[in-house]
Structures are given as structure tokens and as C-alpha cells.
Design an enzyme around this catalytic site. Structure first.
Site, PDB file in Angstrom:
ATOM      1  NE  ARG A  46      34.533  25.127  61.372  1.00 55.35           N
ATOM      2  CZ  ARG A  46      33.497  24.886  62.190  1.00 55.35           C
ATOM      3  NH1 ARG A  46      32.293  25.313  61.871  1.00 55.35           N
ATOM      4  NH2 ARG A  46      33.675  24.224  63.311  1.00 55.35           N
ATOM      5  CE1 TYR A  98      41.235  27.768  37.027  1.00 59.02           C
ATOM      6  CE2 TYR A  98      39.867  26.708  38.693  1.00 59.02           C
ATOM      7  CZ  TYR A  98      41.103  27.142  38.249  1.00 59.02           C
ATOM      8  OH  TYR A  98      42.196  26.937  39.043  1.00 59.02           O
ATOM      9  CG  ASP A 170      35.126  32.622  37.905  1.00 64.02           C
ATOM     10  OD1 ASP A 170      35.849  33.604  38.133  1.00 64.02           O
ATOM     11  OD2 ASP A 170      35.471  31.448  38.148  1.00 64.02           O
ATOM     12  CE  LYS A 195      44.002  31.648  40.252  1.00 66.66           C
ATOM     13  NZ  LYS A 195      42.836  31.114  39.560  1.00 66.66           N
TER      14      LYS A 195
END
Ligand SMILES: *Cc1c(COP(=O)(O)O)cnc(C)c1O
Length: 380
Positions: A46, A98, A170, A195
């Protein structure tokens, strides 16, 4: 080192122990310690794994950043950044961000006292709002989703810095191949690596890139403290995808320009938007801050709702799906898909109408894609 070379080699050196040209993936949750508290650099996945560091090193280089922290998704990266804000902090965001970023501010962080206001930052006259509102952070995307407005990153960064605040961009739509927000003055460049960066639509990921040691420290903390870490295997996949980013982006941009020119020539389109189409209202700005138009095209069809639905449902090569940036072409109807979480009135006020269709143009043969569109149009 040039971009194409760095995408293949930086952070991806052959394995020291075996010589494996492709570094192995360590699918482990924990790492044996030499003595209590003495690790070989990793203790628990983690908070770190070699696959995170390899991918982070490549992405930092490509984004011209000192640091990159990887997350389990783009929204994980978004969460990490917003989690650094405190109750009472205010954010000024571009009005066309977004849909899920809008939703996380509205449905999650608002409860914790973080406020946000939306401004059309594609209009330079509105940059004064940053000085007026004195936000803790300015949040933009460029090109925006799905309208492909271009925001002047350099000008907004200056307005933010003059007001004593910082700018996040972004960069998902452009990818570092076409745009480097940090080089234009932004403080943070965030991407959904799901993406273009991964590019194969087979896993999710996110990244925050910065030159600020303070921001980096906060991102590393958020990754482990909030549990926003990615999976080592997904990082390995994203590192694999990233090696071909240059060749993919060239083909995406070439195909998207051809598809946008085809759509612009049709009688049934009202507007067609693509950043590198001369008819784009900010064509000059796009050329100034981007090295290519990327692979997203949006069109507003002058057709009844039912015909638009039929048109996009009957395509053979464009899959009707959310997401973007993969090798395969996708088509999406923002009003009923990606932006369905935004109330209709607010959605339409920012231009997301029922006739709007977004194309994520893949790297297939452009002629085949255009033929697919023509066949479906003939049937409507
Ligand atoms: C997809 C996307 C995100 C969120 O990324 P996930 O990987 O889906 O969580 C954030 N910003 C933009 C612009 C996106 O397209």
C-alpha cells in the site's frame, strides 16, 4: 533523451538479478525485513512497490516533473489532491470539468466543508475571478471534456500565482505526448492513466506529477494513508502500454483530424470540435500549448434524439462505451453517459446537449472508421 526514447527506457532498466529485459512484477503485499524496521526499501505494497516506482519514474520524466505518485485510478489521484484541502477551503474550477470530478466535489467533499465554484476559464476576462475568490486551488482541464474547449494554461497559472494560489491541470485528454502543463507553469499535472497512457483499455490507474517537494510528500502520504494505491500488476500493464505512447498518439491525432474533417463536411452536423481543426475557436491557442490535437472529437448533430441514438448504436467499429484513449474507437453520448450525474439544467448550461456525441478515435485505419460512420449515417 527524447520523448520516444524515454518512454521506453526511463525507469524500465533490465532486472539487475536475472537480466530480464522487461522488469518483473512483484505480486506481493508485503516484504521481508532484514531486522525489525530495516527494509530493502519496501515494507508493504500500500505504501510502495517496485512497479509503482518504475511507472512513476517514466511518467515523471515524460511530464517534465521531478516527482510522480501513482494511484489506483484517475479518481484515486483526484481524491488524493482534494484530501489535502481543509474544511473552509475554496476551489475555483473550470466549468467544463470531468463529470466524476464534479461529482466527488459535490457529493463527497462538500460534506467536509470544501466549497467549489465553476468559472468559464476559456474566457480570459474571467481569470480575474481567481484574484477575487482567492481559492486554495484552481482546477482545470484542457482540452475540456467533452466540449474540447482550450484553456490557456500559462495565463491561468500566472493568474493563480499572482493570487497566491496554485494550479492543477488534468492532462488526461492531451497526454504528456502532446502537452506538458508543468512546463507551462502549472503546479500539478494529474492524469487518468486508464486513458492514453495505458492506452489498451485493460486496467485503471492515475498519476499526480509535480515539481514541488511539498506536494509530492502529500501525495505519497495520501497513497498509503487513504489506500489509493494501484495494483502492481496494473502498473506493470501501464508501463507496457506507455512504451508505445508516441506511436499511438501520432496515429490517434492523424485519424482524429481525418474523422473531424469528414464530420465537418456533413449536412447533419451543427458543429464539430477538434483542437487542431482550423475552425476551432481556439485553434491558435491549441497550437501554442499543444504539440498535436490528440484523439477526441465531438460533434453536435442536427438530428432528432432518436436518430442520434440510432446512429451511434449501429456503428460496427466504434463501440458505444464510456472511457477514451484506447487503441480501439469508442463513441459516447455524454448527456446520458459520462455526464448523466450532472443535473440536466447545469449540463445544458455548459453546452452538453442531447445532440452532442463524443468520439474517441482509435488507431485503426482512418478509412475504415469513416466508412463505418458513413454506413450508419446512410441508415438513419
Ligand atoms: C477518466 C478521467 C478521469 C478519471 O479517471 P479514472 O481512471 O476513470 O478514475 C479524470 N479526469 C479525466 C479528464 C478523465 O477522462
Amino acid at each position: 533523451m527524447k520523448f520516444d526514447t524515454a518512454a521506453i527506457h526511463v525507469g524500465q532498466e533490465p532486472d539487475q538479478e536475472t537480466g530480464a529485459v522487461i522488469p518483473p512484477v512483484y505480486l506481493t503485499s508485503t516484504f521481508a525485513q532484514l531486522e525489525p524496521g530495516q527494509t530493502r526499501g519496501y515494507d508493504y505494497t500500500r505504501s510502495g512497490n517496485p512497479a509503482f516506482d518504475r511507472l512513476g519514474a517514466t511518467l515523471a520524466h515524460l511530464e517534465q516533473a521531478e516527482y510522480a505518485t501513482v494511484f489506483g485510478s484517475g479518481m484515486g489521484a483526484v481524491t488524493a489532491v482534494i484530501s489535502t484541502l481543509s474544511s473552509g477551503d475554496h476551489v475555483v474550477a473550470e466549468e467544463n470539468i470531468y463529470g466524476c470530478t464534479y461529482r466527488i466535489y459535490d457529493k463527497v467533499f462538500k460534506k467536509f466543508g470544501v466549497t467549489i465554484s465553476y468559472v468559464d476559464l476559456s474566457n480570459p476576462a474571467n481569470h480575474a475571478e481567481i484574484e477575487k475568490q482567492k481559492p486554495a486551488l484552481v482546477w482545470i482541464e484542457s482540452p475540456t471534456n467533452p466540449l474540447l474547449k482550450i484553456i490557456d494554461i500559462e495565463a491561468v497559472a500566472k493568474a493563480a500565482h499572482d493570487a497566491g494560489t496554485e494550479l492543477l491541470v488534468d492532462n488526461t485528454f492531451a497526454s504528456p505526448y502532446f502537452q506538458n502543463p508543468l512546463a507551462l507553469g502549472a503546479d500539478i499535472s494529474l492524469s487518468s492513466t486508464t486513458k492514453y497512457i495505458n492506452g489498451h483499455s485493460d486496467c485503471l490507474g492515475g498519476v499526480v506529477c509535480t515539481n514541488s517537494a511539498a506536494w509530492n510528500e502529500k501525495m505519497v502520504f495520501a497513497q498509503k494513508a487513504i489506500g489509493l494505491n494501484p495494483s502492481p500488476f496494473d502498473c506493470w500493464l501501464i508501463s507496457r502500454g506507455l512504451k508505445t505512447l508516441s506511436v499511438r498518439m501520432k496515429q490517434h491525432a492523424e485519424n482524429a483530424l481525418k474523422v473531424s474533417e469528414f464530420l465537418e463536411g456533413l449536412d447533419c452536423t451543427q458543429t464539430v470540435r477538434y483542437p487542431f481543426l482550423p475552425s476551432h475557436p481556439q485553434f491558435e491557442l491549441a497550437k501554442k500549448q499543444m504539440r498535436g490535437g490528440s484523439g477526441i472529437v465531438t460533434a453536435v448533430f442536427n438530428l432528432p434524439f432518436e436518430s442520434v441514438v440510432k446512429l451511434i448504436s449501429n456503428l460496427k467499429l466504434f463501440s458505444l462505451a464510456e472511457s477514451l484513449g484506447g487503441i480501439e474507437s469508442l463513441i459516447c453520448h455524454p448527456a446520458s453517459m459520462t455526464h448523466a450525474s450532472i443535473p440536466k439544467a447545469e449540463r445544458e448550461a455548459v453546452g452538453i446537449t442531447d445532440g452532442l456525441v463524443r468520439f474517441s478515435v482509435g488507431i485503426e485505419d482512418a478509412g475504415d472508421l469513416i466508412e463505418d460512420l458513413q454506413t450508419s449515417l446512410d441508415n438513419v
